[in-house]
Design a protein around this motif. Structure first.
Motif, short mmCIF file in Angstrom:
data_model
loop_
_atom_site.label_atom_id
_atom_site.label_comp_id
_atom_site.label_asym_id
_atom_site.label_seq_id
_atom_site.Cartn_x
_atom_site.Cartn_y
_atom_site.Cartn_z
N VAL A 159 -8.11 15.60 -37.68
CA VAL A 159 -9.33 14.69 -36.89
C VAL A 159 -9.78 15.66 -35.73
O VAL A 159 -8.93 15.95 -34.85
CB VAL A 159 -8.70 13.43 -36.25
CG1 VAL A 159 -9.85 12.53 -35.75
CG2 VAL A 159 -7.98 12.53 -37.48
N THR A 209 -12.33 15.46 -32.30
CA THR A 209 -12.66 14.59 -31.34
C THR A 209 -13.37 14.95 -30.34
O THR A 209 -13.43 16.16 -29.75
CB THR A 209 -11.38 13.95 -30.60
OG1 THR A 209 -10.66 14.77 -29.74
CG2 THR A 209 -10.25 13.35 -31.69
N SER A 269 -13.82 1.95 -36.85
CA SER A 269 -14.04 2.88 -37.77
C SER A 269 -14.57 2.58 -39.03
O SER A 269 -14.38 1.32 -39.42
CB SER A 269 -12.41 3.59 -38.14
OG SER A 269 -11.71 2.74 -38.65
N GLN A 306 -14.92 4.26 -43.00
CA GLN A 306 -14.49 5.24 -44.35
C GLN A 306 -15.89 5.41 -45.12
O GLN A 306 -16.17 4.74 -45.76
CB GLN A 306 -13.53 4.78 -44.76
CG GLN A 306 -13.12 5.81 -45.85
CD GLN A 306 -11.59 5.21 -46.78
OE1 GLN A 306 -11.31 4.17 -46.24
NE2 GLN A 306 -11.40 5.81 -47.79
N LEU A 351 -13.69 11.59 -46.02
CA LEU A 351 -14.22 11.35 -44.51
C LEU A 351 -14.32 10.09 -44.08
O LEU A 351 -14.88 9.08 -44.61
CB LEU A 351 -15.79 12.05 -44.74
CG LEU A 351 -16.17 13.59 -44.90
CD1 LEU A 351 -17.48 13.77 -45.20
CD2 LEU A 351 -15.30 14.41 -44.14
N SER A 352 -14.07 9.98 -42.53
CA SER A 352 -14.08 8.67 -42.14
C SER A 352 -14.38 9.23 -40.58
O SER A 352 -14.27 10.29 -40.16
CB SER A 352 -12.81 7.94 -42.14
OG SER A 352 -11.56 8.77 -41.39
N THR A 353 -15.24 8.35 -39.83
CA THR A 353 -15.54 8.29 -38.47
C THR A 353 -15.26 7.16 -37.79
O THR A 353 -15.01 5.93 -38.02
CB THR A 353 -16.87 8.79 -38.41
OG1 THR A 353 -17.30 9.20 -36.97
CG2 THR A 353 -17.69 7.72 -38.87
N TRP A 357 -15.46 9.72 -29.56
CA TRP A 357 -16.03 9.66 -30.99
C TRP A 357 -15.05 10.70 -31.73
O TRP A 357 -15.00 11.66 -31.16
CB TRP A 357 -17.42 9.94 -31.09
CG TRP A 357 -17.80 10.23 -32.49
CD1 TRP A 357 -18.28 9.42 -33.23
CD2 TRP A 357 -18.16 11.51 -33.23
NE1 TRP A 357 -18.76 9.83 -34.66
CE2 TRP A 357 -18.48 11.32 -34.45
CE3 TRP A 357 -17.86 12.80 -32.79
CZ2 TRP A 357 -18.80 12.22 -35.33
CZ3 TRP A 357 -18.20 13.91 -33.70
CH2 TRP A 357 -18.60 13.39 -35.02
N TRP A 358 -14.73 10.24 -33.16
CA TRP A 358 -13.97 11.31 -33.97
C TRP A 358 -14.62 11.18 -35.31
O TRP A 358 -15.27 10.33 -35.90
CB TRP A 358 -12.50 11.10 -33.77
CG TRP A 358 -12.29 9.37 -34.27
CD1 TRP A 358 -12.23 8.25 -33.38
CD2 TRP A 358 -11.96 8.85 -35.67
NE1 TRP A 358 -11.76 7.16 -34.12
CE2 TRP A 358 -11.78 7.57 -35.35
CE3 TRP A 358 -12.17 9.38 -36.75
CZ2 TRP A 358 -11.40 6.52 -36.53
CZ3 TRP A 358 -11.87 8.55 -37.98
CH2 TRP A 358 -11.48 7.37 -37.82
N LEU A 359 -14.20 12.57 -35.85
CA LEU A 359 -14.40 12.41 -37.54
C LEU A 359 -13.27 13.08 -38.11
O LEU A 359 -12.67 14.02 -37.58
CB LEU A 359 -15.63 13.62 -37.43
CG LEU A 359 -16.11 13.79 -39.05
CD1 LEU A 359 -16.69 12.85 -39.61
CD2 LEU A 359 -17.05 15.48 -39.08
N ALA A 360 -12.74 12.45 -39.12
CA ALA A 360 -11.49 12.62 -39.80
C ALA A 360 -11.90 13.36 -41.14
O ALA A 360 -12.63 12.70 -42.02
CB ALA A 360 -10.65 11.55 -39.88
#
Length: 514
Positions: free
Chosen positions: A202, A204, A314, A316, A321-323, A344-347
């Protein structure tokens, strides 16, 4: 104004991040042919606490964490990190590598170890930052976990810290499961988790509104990364609600707000749920809590321990990819500091969750084995601008984790700390992507990395802390499981005068993970 070579490297690297980042969601998996069984390596996680004597009668509590793998009978090696946990030096961190030789007498164990690494912070007298810590540890086994006492000598050879002390240690046994690098692209059973069990990486971006006593609020921006493992997600879908838990490790550093040098390392846990699975199976709400160490950059965390709690939402987007966004609060446990937080995050999933139309994690019986790399890197920064107007070279020791999402594309998370050049408190955290030529079992390979992150401390002029690095590298593999690399590139801060060429030498351990 002439264009600096580092600027050219960074411009190229930034373009690569934009171009390659989009490819992550569309990377096509290789065709899986054979089912791979895991290779098992004994693993040990150790946590310790000791009190260090500093000059002028000052004392500082130090927490150490080490992840050790058995490299040969009786010999263990792995990454380690130490951080201030009490006193007035919150923000002191040191990262490096530890080597141990163990002797077992029934249920009693004696370990002779040597740690070498770099770091500093909180104006501690660490000189160039190189830290050496030889230690003897006597442990008693209680069936899967151990506890005992250590005696150690902690010394910064170019600084003024030289301390002898006793400490307390606890440890847990485990298994490091992995596939051989020669099995990349083949199929493995989905019934075993590889490595230390993380499911996703992830990235961030966050902000803290720092509030301390009667002083005005001060906002700082942070860039960081999390490694997470999830449990139970997807198991409740048949009942109408899909709930799951998670735990992980997170690191972040200040990138704006005049707090360059602030860093935090925390362990976290959380729970989330899809409240409307039939209408929006990819939408989730949850809570997260974290505790660990933080400080530096003028952020008043006292001795260093901090805690965070947050609420999040969040989405998916795909199986990979999920955010999401989170809001919460940070509290220093050893001072009156508190701060509302936003993130804010991007996984990117290592183990796919399943499609956002209702697919369930864990229903597949096979997963493709992909390459993972752990690397120890020495970097030489030849022209580093200092806040006093001078310019000097410095050396850093770094740890890297690379996870391949396709045969030629990988995600990278890196941490580097200074050990030479009179900048002992200087640290760098980076995340980004890399592009390589074909992965050889033996022979030569080439690649390029494009990274974004933050740095600070040690009198280095990083201004806000945000920076970028680009690196071209060439590697030689004597066998499928290892590689020696050399690289050349550049680093540049987004604000301030830091712009320096970078030379790198690294040893890479390569293995497969489903």
């Amino acid at each position: 104004m002439p264009v600096k070579p580092a600027t050219i490297w960074i411009s190229t690297g930034t373009a690569l991040i934009v171009a390659l980042g989009a490819a992550l969601a569309f990377a096509a998996p290789a065709q899986a042919q054979l089912k791979v069984q895991p290779t098992e390596v004994p693993m040990s996680l150790r946590l310790g606490f000791e009190t260090i004597d500093l000059p002028h009668g000052e004392r500082m509590g130090l927490v150490g964490g080490t992840l050790l793998l058995q490299a040969a009978p009786g010999w263990w090696v792995g990454p380690a990190a130490y951080g201030a946990a009490s006193g007035e030096r919150g923000g002191l961190f040191v990262g490096g590598v530890e080597l141990q030789r163990r002797f077992v007498f029934g249920r009693t164990q004696l370990a002779a170890g040597l740690f070498a690494g770099g770091g500093g912070g909180a104006a501690a007298p660490v000189g160039g930052g190189l830290m050496l810590r030889p230690a003897l540890t006597l442990m008693q086994d209680f069936g899967g976990w151990q506890a005992g006492l250590s005696v150690s000598k902690l010394r910064f050879p170019s600084g003024d810290i030289d301390s002898n002390q006793f400490g307390l240690v606890v440890a847990w046994d485990g298994r490091f499961l992995h596939a051989d690098a020669a099995d990349i692209g083949q199929a493995a059973s989905a019934g075993w988790r590889s490595g230390v069990g993380f499911d996703c990486v992830v990235g961030t971006v966050g902000a803290y509104d720092l509030r301390f006593r009667d002083q005005p609020a001060r906002r700082i921006g942070l860039i960081g990364t999390r490694l997470e493992r999830r449990f139970g997600s997807g198991t409740g879908a048949a009942n109408g609600f899909d709930a799951g838990a998670l735990w992980g490790l997170e690191l972040a550093a200040a990138a704006s707000g005049g707090a360059a040098g602030y860093m935090e390392i925390l362990g976290s846990g959380g729970w989330d749920v899809a409240p409307l699975p039939r209408q929006a199976p990819s939408l989730r709400v949850g809570v997260r809590a974290a505790v660990g160490l933080g400080g530096g950059g003028g952020v008043p965390t006292g001795g260093g321990p901090i805690a965070k709690a947050s609420l999040g939402l969040s989405w998916q987007a795909t199986s990979l990819l999920s955010t999401g966004v989170e809001v919460g609060v940070l509290k220093a446990l050893d001072s009156r500091l508190r701060a509302p937080t936003a993130q804010w995050w991007l996984a990117v999933e290592i183990t796919p969750r399943g499609a956002p139309d209702g697919g369930v994690r864990g229903t597949t019986t096979e997963r493709e084995v992909k390459l993972t790399e752990w690397a120890v890197a020495l970097q030489h920064h030849s022209d580093v601008q200092r806040v006093d107007g001078s310019s000097r070279s410095l050396g850093t020791l770094g740890l890297k984790v690379n996870r391949y999402v396709s045969p030629n594309l990988y995600l990278s998370a890196q941490a580097h700390t200074a050990f030479a050049g009179g900048a002992g408190a200087y640290g760098i955290g980076l995340v980004g992507v890399g592009l390589t030529s074909a992965v050889p079992l033996r022979g030569w390979q080439a690649g390029v990395e494009a990274l974004l992150g933050a740095s600070g401390g040690g009198g280095v002029d990083t201004s806000s802390g945000a920076l970028a690095q680009a690196l071209l590298w060439a590697g030689w593999s004597p066998d499928a499981g290892s590689q020696w690399r050399v690289g050349i590139g550049g680093m540049r801060s987004f604000t301030g005068d830091l712009s320096t060429p970078v030379l790198e030498a690294a040893y890479v351990w390569r293995f497969g993970q489903p």
